[in-house]
Design a protein around this motif. Structure first.
Motif, PDB file in Angstrom:
ATOM      1  N   TYR A 489       0.861  -1.197   0.000  1.00 22.70           N
ATOM      2  CA  TYR A 489       0.000   0.000   0.000  1.00 22.70           C
ATOM      3  C   TYR A 489       0.890   1.238   0.000  1.00 22.70           C
ATOM      4  CZ  TYR A 489       0.818   0.174   5.117  1.00 22.70           C
ATOM      5  OH  TYR A 489       1.391   0.215   6.371  1.00 22.70           O
ATOM      6  N   ARG A 490       0.350   2.299  -0.556  1.00 26.36           N
ATOM      7  CA  ARG A 490       1.115   3.529  -0.673  1.00 26.36           C
ATOM      8  C   ARG A 490       1.036   4.328   0.623  1.00 26.36           C
ATOM      9  NH1 ARG A 490      -1.102   6.899  -3.884  1.00 26.36           N
ATOM     10  NH2 ARG A 490      -2.919   5.633  -4.322  1.00 26.36           N
ATOM     11  N   PRO A 491       2.122   5.025   0.975  1.00 22.96           N
ATOM     12  CA  PRO A 491       2.094   5.873   2.165  1.00 22.96           C
ATOM     13  C   PRO A 491       0.985   6.915   2.038  1.00 22.96           C
ATOM     14  CG  PRO A 491       4.325   5.748   1.253  1.00 22.96           C
ATOM     15  CD  PRO A 491       3.422   5.067   0.276  1.00 22.96           C
ATOM     16  N   GLY A 492       0.422   7.297   3.157  1.00 20.85           N
ATOM     17  CA  GLY A 492      -0.605   8.336   3.144  1.00 20.85           C
ATOM     18  C   GLY A 492      -1.981   7.820   2.779  1.00 20.85           C
ATOM     19  N   THR A 493      -2.100   6.514   2.513  1.00 24.33           N
ATOM     20  CA  THR A 493      -3.425   5.945   2.224  1.00 24.33           C
ATOM     21  C   THR A 493      -3.914   5.256   3.505  1.00 24.33           C
ATOM     22  OG1 THR A 493      -2.516   3.817   1.521  1.00 24.33           O
ATOM     23  CG2 THR A 493      -2.739   5.516  -0.165  1.00 24.33           C
ATOM     24  N   TRP A 494      -4.991   4.490   3.382  1.00 30.60           N
ATOM     25  CA  TRP A 494      -5.544   3.820   4.570  1.00 30.60           C
ATOM     26  C   TRP A 494      -5.325   2.310   4.502  1.00 30.60           C
ATOM     27  CZ3 TRP A 494      -6.388   6.331   8.875  1.00 30.60           C
ATOM     28  CH2 TRP A 494      -6.439   7.733   8.763  1.00 30.60           C
TER      29      TRP A 494
END
Ligand code: BG6
Length: 513
Positions: A489-494
């Motif tokens: 998952y990408r940083p800053g996502t949930w």
């Protein structure tokens, strides 16, 4: 004569002592192992200073650092001063520090150094003689669990675990309490061979947070929430612990552990237990722990863990406008690590109160923002006498306990939008600590260290709770290790998409906190 026929209700918050007067620790000292570690520097030493500054430690308090550094007592005092000036919650006051400094000692040694433990014994006795610490000594193990056996046996061999008449010896242990049920039991055997169970204080710092203790006040000091706090009204509960930071310099600790063991086994399951438990007959340790344990015992896992759990690992990307590394590129992390930095799971509490109400837990690093909250989401009203367009923006009612930041409680409900139409939309009603109280909340460690010195155990989980938590988690981590590598998952996502799918399957969605 007017007779008041209203029965006096039982009040679990009632206590013969006046709780408004803060209790002050008696003569005592604390020996800290792992004193040069991050936790000690950023949290424990500042908390001790803050307690001293608030007048909650005896003026004679002793603090002994034990570590490998070749430090004099003065070097240690300089180290404590820096840690306090950088991290204490309350302002720096020279006279408070000087008072504390009088009781600071440092012993150089490794955990296998019997001579150094002999020296430690002499230092502790010297504190008793010169500072009047009364033979009351706490041993704080802020060290990796694999060092517990050695330290415990050294404490036993040097007799440091044995109190003199009328005094006490206590041990404080930091999580992780093992990495699964079997190792937690082994660890406990080691500790309880040397200290009596009632002298073992297991730290889960979430229990020291004001907002976490407020779950008890919110639920049991009020009349209006408890009647709806059950499966008749509640649709589901979401417990979120999101952090925006990565693992930083903690590769050695974190890799191979992962989110589920790091924070779900302890913090999130404790939040779940406090949210779901029945009213204890008092807030004594025994009663409180018993009620929490009943919840943990009643938890069951979904049959298909592939559908009802999710696991993720952050990749490189942008967070808050900055380039950040992916987990696999962090210093000290093997390039093929399958440790998760995000975990989500559905748990069911099989009691009359909670039958059919899923508890969704999620936690992770490098998520959208730092927030810990418990959201109790209610069922929709059984009938809506409005046109469907009027209620298009109406969600489910919710009570959200915000553990941090913006500590407080929010209630979400529908309200008429001003205008000629009967349009109904969600609004929030907010209680915020910051605007309702002038007192600042103490740090969790202030509360927990003070309680430990007072010998007051309700906020410390007992071994049974620890074991029950591992019983819940072990099948999940076993399943993951064999079948479910973490999804990126990408940083800053949930978190990974699989976390969303997990709720969509149940016809629900995660809140955007
Ligand atoms: C610790 C975990 O127990 O809690 C850390 O080991 C985590 O990984 C920390 O960052 C979070 O604590 P808090 O009080 O900042 O929510």
């Amino acid at each position: 004569m007017i007779v008041n026929t209203t029965p006096t209700p039982r009040n679990p918050l009632r206590d013969p002592r006046d709780r408004r007067l803060p209790l002050i620790a008696g003569p005592s000292s604390m020996v800290m192992f792992g004193v040069t570690g991050d936790l000690a520097r950023k949290k424990l030493l500042p908390a001790i200073y803050d307690l001293a500054h608030r007048g909650l430690l005896p003026p004679s308090f002793g603090l002994v650092g034990y570590g490998r550094r070749d430090w004099s007592h003065d070097d240690f005092a300089d180290y404590v001063r820096t840690s306090v000036t950088e991290h204490a919650r309350t302002e720096f006051d020279e006279s408070t520090f000087e008072q504390l400094r009088g009781g600071l000692r440092f012993v150089t040694g490794t955990f296998d150094d019997t001579a150094a433990f002999q020296k430690l014994t002499e230092v502790v006795e010297e504190l008793d003689r010169t500072r009047g610490t009364g033979g009351n000594h706490a041993f704080y193990l802020s060290i990796p669990p694999d060092a517990f056996p050695q330290v415990c046996s050294q404490l036993a061999n040097s007799g440091l675990n044995t109190p003199r008449d009328g005094s006490w010896r206590r041990v404080v242990i930091e999580k992780p309490f093992g990495h699964d049920l079997a190792s937690a039991k082994e660890l406990n055997d080691v500790v309880e061979k040397v200290f009596r169970p009632e002298d073992v204080f297991r730290i889960d710092h979430y229990l020291g947070k004001e907002t976490v203790q407020n779950i008890l006040a919110f639920r049991f000091a009020n009349q209006m929430f408890e009647p709806i706090w059950n499966a008749n009204y509640v649709d589901h509960v979401q417990i979120t612990m999101a952090e925006d930071i990565g693992i930083g310099s903690r590769a050695g600790y974190y890799d191979g552990i992962g989110t589920a063991r790091d924070v779900i086994q302890n913090h999130l399951l404790q939040l779940l237990a406090l949210t779901a438990m029945e009213e204890p007959i008092s807030f004594d340790a025994k009663e409180l722990r018993t009620e929490k344990e009943k919840v943990l015992e009643a938890i069951s896992l979904p049959e298909d863990l592939s559908l009802h759990t999710a696991r993720g690992q952050y990749v490189a990307g942008l967070q808050g406008g900055e380039e950040v590394k992916g987990y696999l590129e962090e210093d000290g992390i093997p390039a093929d690590s399958t440790t998760e930095t995000f975990a989500a799971m559905r748990l069911d509490v099989n009691t009359r109160r909670w039958a059919g109400v899923p508890f969704y837990l999620r936690a992770g690093k490098r998520l959208g923002r730092r927030v810990t909250e418990i959201a109790v989401v209610f069922k929709s009203a059984p009938f809506l006498p409005f046109s469907s367009t009027d209620t298009a923006d109406l969600g489910q009612n919710a009570i959200v306990i915000r553990v941090q930041p913006d500590e407080g409680v929010t209630m979400r409900f529908g309200s008429k939008v001003p205008g000629t139409q009967m349009e109904v939309r969600d609004v929030n009603m907010d209680f915020q600590y910051g605007s309702s109280f002038t007192e600042e909340s103490p740090e969790a460690y202030e509360r927990l260290i003070l309680d430990m010195l007072l010998g007051d155990p309700p906020l410390f989980p007992r071994q049974r709770e620890v074991e029950l938590s591992w019983e819940i988690l072990d099948p999940i981590t076993d399943y993951w290790a064999k079948n479910l590598p973490p999804a990126p998952y990408r940083p800053g996502t949930w978190g990974p998409e699989t976390a969303n799918e997990m709720l969509t399957r149940d016809g629900r969605a995660w809140r955007r906190p």
